[in-house]
Scaffold this motif. Structure first.
Motif, PDB file in Angstrom:
ATOM      1  N   VAL A   1      -2.701   3.928   2.876  1.00  0.00           N
ATOM      2  CA  VAL A   1      -4.381   3.602   2.565  1.00  0.00           C
ATOM      3  C   VAL A   1      -4.087   3.186   1.070  1.00  0.00           C
ATOM      4  O   VAL A   1      -3.259   3.679   0.259  1.00  0.00           O
ATOM      5  N   PRO A   2      -4.907   2.391   0.692  1.00  0.00           N
ATOM      6  CA  PRO A   2      -4.974   1.858  -0.754  1.00  0.00           C
ATOM      7  C   PRO A   2      -5.235   3.199  -1.657  1.00  0.00           C
ATOM      8  O   PRO A   2      -5.814   4.127  -1.338  1.00  0.00           O
TER       9      PRO A   2
ATOM     10  N   MET B   1       0.881  -1.233   0.087  1.00  0.00           N
ATOM     11  CA  MET B   1       0.153   0.109   0.036  1.00  0.00           C
ATOM     12  C   MET B   1       0.828   1.220  -0.117  1.00  0.00           C
ATOM     13  O   MET B   1       1.728   1.166   0.825  1.00  0.00           O
TER      14      MET B   1
ATOM     15  N   SER C   1      -7.158   3.606  -4.188  1.00  0.00           N
ATOM     16  CA  SER C   1      -8.521   3.794  -4.524  1.00  0.00           C
ATOM     17  C   SER C   1      -9.301   4.503  -3.354  1.00  0.00           C
ATOM     18  O   SER C   1     -10.348   5.094  -3.620  1.00  0.00           O
ATOM     19  N   GLU C   2      -8.648   4.627  -2.280  1.00  0.00           N
ATOM     20  CA  GLU C   2      -9.252   5.133  -0.963  1.00  0.00           C
ATOM     21  C   GLU C   2      -8.867   6.637  -0.535  1.00  0.00           C
ATOM     22  O   GLU C   2      -9.206   7.033   0.188  1.00  0.00           O
ATOM     23  N   VAL C   3      -7.689   6.953  -0.999  1.00  0.00           N
ATOM     24  CA  VAL C   3      -7.054   8.172  -0.763  1.00  0.00           C
ATOM     25  C   VAL C   3      -8.021   9.367  -1.033  1.00  0.00           C
ATOM     26  O   VAL C   3      -8.436   9.600  -1.822  1.00  0.00           O
ATOM     27  N   SER C   4      -8.066  10.437  -0.160  1.00  0.00           N
ATOM     28  CA  SER C   4      -8.743  11.517  -0.222  1.00  0.00           C
ATOM     29  C   SER C   4      -7.948  12.905  -0.028  1.00  0.00           C
ATOM     30  O   SER C   4      -6.526  12.540   0.265  1.00  0.00           O
TER      31      SER C   4
ATOM     32  N   ALA D   1      -7.333  14.110   5.670  1.00  0.00           N
ATOM     33  CA  ALA D   1      -7.312  13.152   6.674  1.00  0.00           C
ATOM     34  C   ALA D   1      -7.444  13.673   8.166  1.00  0.00           C
ATOM     35  O   ALA D   1      -6.574  14.568   8.099  1.00  0.00           O
TER      36      ALA D   1
ATOM     37  N   ARG E   1      -3.468  16.765   2.076  1.00  0.00           N
ATOM     38  CA  ARG E   1      -2.507  16.045   1.602  1.00  0.00           C
ATOM     39  C   ARG E   1      -1.523  16.713   1.108  1.00  0.00           C
ATOM     40  O   ARG E   1      -1.821  17.808   0.387  1.00  0.00           O
TER      41      ARG E   1
END
Length: 96
Positions: free
Chosen positions: A18-19, A1, A21-24, A27, A38
């Motif tokens: 985090v994967p 990851m 596909s799930e990063v925003s 956080a 980020r």
């Protein structure tokens, strides 16, 4: 990851794994729970815990921080106790 770096306004930077596909874009900070943005950072390709990475890091470190020996070992003489060779031609060789 992948490992992403986020920066909290109060606490500073922290990493989140985090994967992809799930990063925003934000956080929660692990210390104060405030939403953090980020940061864009270069890829961390050399980050690992393998034996090869530890050896590579130790070898690279010796280039700038070599171990220095400040004397001889106790009880060990630098000169041999007996001649290394008995061939008389070797006596004419240059000595350091």
């Amino acid at each position: 990851m992948p490992l992403y770096e986020f920066r909290c306004a109060d606490c500073g930077p922290f990493d989140v794994s985090v994967p992809m596909s799930e990063v925003s874009a934000s956080a929660p900070c692990p210390r104060c729970e405030q939403q953090s943005r980020r940061s864009l950072t270069p890829p961390r390709l050399g980050r690992g815990d393998s034996a090869a990475m530890r050896l590579h890091d130790a070898t690279a470190r010796t280039a700038s921080e070599p171990d220095v020996v400040s004397g001889s070992l106790p009880g060990v003489s630098r000169r041999p106790s007996r001649p290394v060779t008995t061939d008389p031609r070797h006596r004419t060789l240059p000595r350091p």
